[in-house]
Each structure stands twice: as structure tokens, then as C-alpha cells.
Motif scaffolding. Structure first.
Motif, PDB file in Angstrom:
ATOM      1  N   UNK A  26      12.623  23.652  -2.120  1.00  0.00           N
ATOM      2  CA  UNK A  26      13.870  22.919  -1.964  1.00  0.00           C
ATOM      3  C   UNK A  26      14.931  23.349  -2.967  1.00  0.00           C
ATOM      4  N   UNK A  27      14.532  23.912  -4.090  1.00  0.00           N
ATOM      5  CA  UNK A  27      15.494  24.273  -5.115  1.00  0.00           C
ATOM      6  C   UNK A  27      16.578  25.213  -4.597  1.00  0.00           C
ATOM      7  N   UNK A  28      16.287  26.023  -3.586  1.00  0.00           N
ATOM      8  CA  UNK A  28      17.296  26.964  -3.099  1.00  0.00           C
ATOM      9  C   UNK A  28      17.409  27.008  -1.573  1.00  0.00           C
ATOM     10  N   UNK A  29      16.508  26.365  -0.869  1.00  0.00           N
ATOM     11  CA  UNK A  29      16.471  26.467   0.585  1.00  0.00           C
ATOM     12  C   UNK A  29      16.977  25.215   1.282  1.00  0.00           C
ATOM     13  N   UNK A  30      18.217  24.836   1.028  1.00  0.00           N
ATOM     14  CA  UNK A  30      18.805  23.696   1.714  1.00  0.00           C
ATOM     15  C   UNK A  30      20.267  23.989   2.022  1.00  0.00           C
ATOM     16  N   UNK A  31      20.799  23.211   2.944  1.00  0.00           N
ATOM     17  CA  UNK A  31      22.204  23.325   3.329  1.00  0.00           C
ATOM     18  C   UNK A  31      22.964  22.211   2.627  1.00  0.00           C
ATOM     19  N   UNK A  32      24.008  22.540   1.892  1.00  0.00           N
ATOM     20  CA  UNK A  32      24.847  21.532   1.252  1.00  0.00           C
ATOM     21  C   UNK A  32      25.774  20.921   2.296  1.00  0.00           C
ATOM     22  N   UNK A  33      25.675  19.607   2.484  1.00  0.00           N
ATOM     23  CA  UNK A  33      26.557  18.906   3.407  1.00  0.00           C
ATOM     24  C   UNK A  33      27.489  17.987   2.632  1.00  0.00           C
ATOM     25  N   UNK A  34      28.658  17.779   3.176  1.00  0.00           N
ATOM     26  CA  UNK A  34      29.608  16.791   2.685  1.00  0.00           C
ATOM     27  C   UNK A  34      29.772  15.762   3.790  1.00  0.00           C
ATOM     28  N   UNK A  35      30.331  14.599   3.488  1.00  0.00           N
ATOM     29  CA  UNK A  35      30.458  13.529   4.474  1.00  0.00           C
ATOM     30  C   UNK A  35      31.326  13.930   5.654  1.00  0.00           C
ATOM     31  N   UNK A  36      32.344  14.729   5.429  1.00  0.00           N
ATOM     32  CA  UNK A  36      33.190  15.190   6.524  1.00  0.00           C
ATOM     33  C   UNK A  36      32.441  16.047   7.526  1.00  0.00           C
ATOM     34  N   UNK A  37      31.339  16.668   7.082  1.00  0.00           N
ATOM     35  CA  UNK A  37      30.526  17.497   7.982  1.00  0.00           C
ATOM     36  C   UNK A  37      29.806  16.666   9.045  1.00  0.00           C
ATOM     37  N   UNK A  38      29.688  15.363   8.836  1.00  0.00           N
ATOM     38  CA  UNK A  38      28.908  14.515   9.740  1.00  0.00           C
ATOM     39  C   UNK A  38      29.712  13.949  10.902  1.00  0.00           C
ATOM     40  N   UNK A  39      31.019  14.116  10.873  1.00  0.00           N
ATOM     41  CA  UNK A  39      31.853  13.603  11.968  1.00  0.00           C
ATOM     42  C   UNK A  39      32.313  14.752  12.851  1.00  0.00           C
ATOM     43  N   UNK A  40      32.460  14.502  14.142  1.00  0.00           N
ATOM     44  CA  UNK A  40      32.963  15.547  15.032  1.00  0.00           C
ATOM     45  C   UNK A  40      34.357  16.018  14.591  1.00  0.00           C
ATOM     46  N   UNK A  41      34.703  17.258  14.890  1.00  0.00           N
ATOM     47  CA  UNK A  41      36.004  17.794  14.505  1.00  0.00           C
ATOM     48  C   UNK A  41      37.160  16.908  14.983  1.00  0.00           C
TER      49      UNK A  41
END
Length: 167
Positions: A26-41
Motif C-alpha cells: 500500500x505504501x506506493x500502490x494506490x490511487x490518490x483521490x480527492x473529493x471532487x473525483x467522486x462526483x460526475x463531471x
């Protein structure tokens, strides 16, 4: 309403697509998400109605939750890292085993909850010994869409935590 333990088992079964990734990976194998990434465009991450101050003596805040306008599925089954604040739901001893990860302090308790696509139901096999309500954390684990209802709000996403760290 279904009990929290049943929802947690159901959510974990839906997210488990094999074995979970070891913590060392997990130290390097994850995708960084932000809250804006969770809503449709084209949708605001935090609706303007929530940004206004409200009176704390009013009716239940869950009744004021704005409707969600969809979810994004491209991270289903992926290991992600998402920052947020802890709203505890279930405990084991002094540790939290299930909580709602929210994008801002006060969400679901002091102000109306954000739309369901801005809330994440987090479960952890090892109780998280946090410092209290609304602790800022980064959560790393398997992510997915999972429609559920709690006493505080409707939730559109779930995360099976492999690692929780203070932000």
C-alpha cells in the motif's frame, strides 16, 4: 433499516474480489483521490446549500441532505487513498470499526450531510484508535460504489480500510 453489522458484512463481501493487498504494497500502490473525483463531471463537490450556516436547534439534519446526482465507478475494486474526517458509526472497545468519511468538519452532525456521492462508509478489521469525532485522516484501501443508508445520511461509496493514518 438494516443493522450496521449486516451492512458492513454485505459491503465487505461486495468489495472483496480476492485477497486484500498487503500493507507493505500500500505504501506506493494506490490511487490518490480527492473529493471532487467522486462526483460526475460538471457537478459541484459541495453544493452551495450546505455552505450556508444553519441553526443547530432545527430538525434532523439528515432530512436536509441534498440529492446525489450519480456516482463514478472507475475506481471500483481499486486501492485508493482518500483524505477526510471521521464520523464514528460502530466501535469495538475504544476503537472505531466503522465510520463515515466526510469531506469537511461538521458534515452529518453539525450541518446537513453532503450528497451521498460525497460520503464514504469505511470499515476496518482492526479498530482504529482515533483521537475523537472529526479527526482528519487519510484512508487507504479497496474502494467501490455501495448504496446504503445510516441514521445520519445516505452514502454512495464504501472503502475497506487497510491503513488509516492521521492527516
Amino acid at each position: 433499516m438494516v443493522g450496521p453489522r449486516f451492512r458492513r458484512r454485505e459491503m465487505l463481501a461486495a468489495l472483496a474480489a480476492g485477497t486484500l493487498v498487503p500493507k507493505t504494497a500500500l505504501a506506493k500502490d494506490y490511487i490518490d483521490l480527492e473529493w471532487g473525483d467522486l462526483v460526475p463531471p460538471g457537478q459541484p463537490a459541495i453544493p452551495p446549500v450546505i455552505m450556508d450556516l444553519i441553526q443547530h436547534d432545527g430538525p434532523s439534519l439528515s432530512s436536509e441532505q441534498p440529492p446525489s446526482q450519480g456516482v463514478r465507478t472507475e475506481w471500483n475494486g481499486k486501492i485508493v487513498r482518500l483524505p477526510g474526517f471521521v464520523v464514528p458509526i460502530e466501535y469495538s472497545g475504544t476503537g472505531v470499526t466503522a465510520f463515515i468519511l466526510v469531506p469537511f468538519v461538521g458534515a452529518c452532525v453539525h450541518v446537513p450531510p453532503p450528497p451521498a456521492n460525497q460520503l464514504v462508509f469505511v470499515t476496518t478489521p482492526e479498530p482504529y484508535e482515533g483521537s475523537g469525532l472529526f479527526e482528519p485522516v487519510n484512508v487507504i484501501g479497496m474502494f467501490g460504489t455501495a448504496s446504503m443508508t445510516t441514521q445520519l445520511a445516505d452514502i454512495a461509496y464504501a472503502l475497506s480500510a487497510e491503513h488509516i493514518e492521521r492527516f
